[in-house]
Design a protein around this motif. Structure first.
Motif: not given
Length: 256
Positions: A233-237
């Motif tokens: 759940g990281g915030f990617g592009m």
């Protein structure tokens, strides 16, 4: 005979096939200024990226010398974009994608430039401040990721409007500005490429030489590997991103 030096293992062991990068994305459902929900438009300078759709529906919008395209995405679809192609993931409904990246390690080392407005692209410090997210996956990081997406969409819409009108000048200038931003990183990228993707390809050459010589001793080292996502759940592009921290395969995004 195959020399001992030719048998040397690459510095980054156990890459995925072809030394590709791997992650999973769930497209953002945040509405942008144009009423479209989706990710942050950007391009890569030396890496081709592929989307393998595993669920839901949506689209990917691209800007390239071919013009503007809106490519539908549904389960089983595969779409890929060569270096220099601006791409924007668009959410249709529960869109889920497995991402395969060429030259693993390079995207994580900065081979991606957002379509921020020209005045931000012209200032490396302003660009870095706009592109970098706070650590973690909490509300502050989410808010920063959304601001970053909105800023990228602002610049993207200007490029798209010009390209659709037949004016490719702003798009080409964005490409040049992106190249200027990453130029200082090229020596580091070259070392990552040599240690990962290039070493993987060269190892195949060593294996072919061994087979031709009738000495396939490298087969004695056959084994299997397994892993699991190390950040969820990281915030990617483009959306929420699940990552694999494999040496030479997918490293934490330095820009985030």
């Amino acid at each position: 005979m195959v020399s001992e030096s030719a048998r040397a293992e690459p510095a980054l062991p156990h890459p995925l096939p072809g030394a590709v990068g791997l992650s999973h994305l769930s497209a953002y459902d945040w509405e942008a200024a144009d009423g479209v929900c989706g990710g942050s438009p950007h391009l890569h300078l030396v890496c081709t990226e592929a989307y393998v759709v595993t669920g839901g529906s949506g689209a990917v919008q691209t800007l390239s010398p071919d013009g503007y395209r809106d490519i539908p995405l549904k389960p089983g679809s595969v779409a890929w974009f060569t270096p220099g192609t601006v791409h924007r993931m668009v959410q249709g409904g529960d869109l889920r994608i497995t991402v395969l990246m060429q030259n693993s390690g390079l995207p994580e080392a900065g081979d991606a430039v957002f379509t921020f407005p020209a005045e931000i692209l012209a200032d490396p410090d302003r660009y870095a401040a706009a592109a970098t997210l706070p650590p973690g996956t909490g509300p502050d990081t989410e808010a920063a990721a959304r601001r970053r997406r909105d800023l990228a969409v602002e610049g993207y819409l200007t490029l798209r409007e010009a390209l659709v009108a037949g004016d490719g000048g702003p798009y080409r200038e964005f490409q040049r500005a992106a190249a200027r931003l990453v130029r200082a990183k090229v020596p580091t990228w070259r070392e990552l490429w040599r240690a990962g993707p290039l070493a993987t390809a060269e190892r195949t050459g060593v294996q072919l030489d061994a087979l031709a010589a009738g000495e396939p001793a490298y087969l004695d080292e056959a084994t299997a590997h397994e892993t699991a996502p190390t950040r969820l759940g990281g915030f990617g592009m483009c959306g929420r991103r699940d990552e694999y921290a494999l040496p030479g395969t997918t490293l934490p995004h330095q820009a985030e």
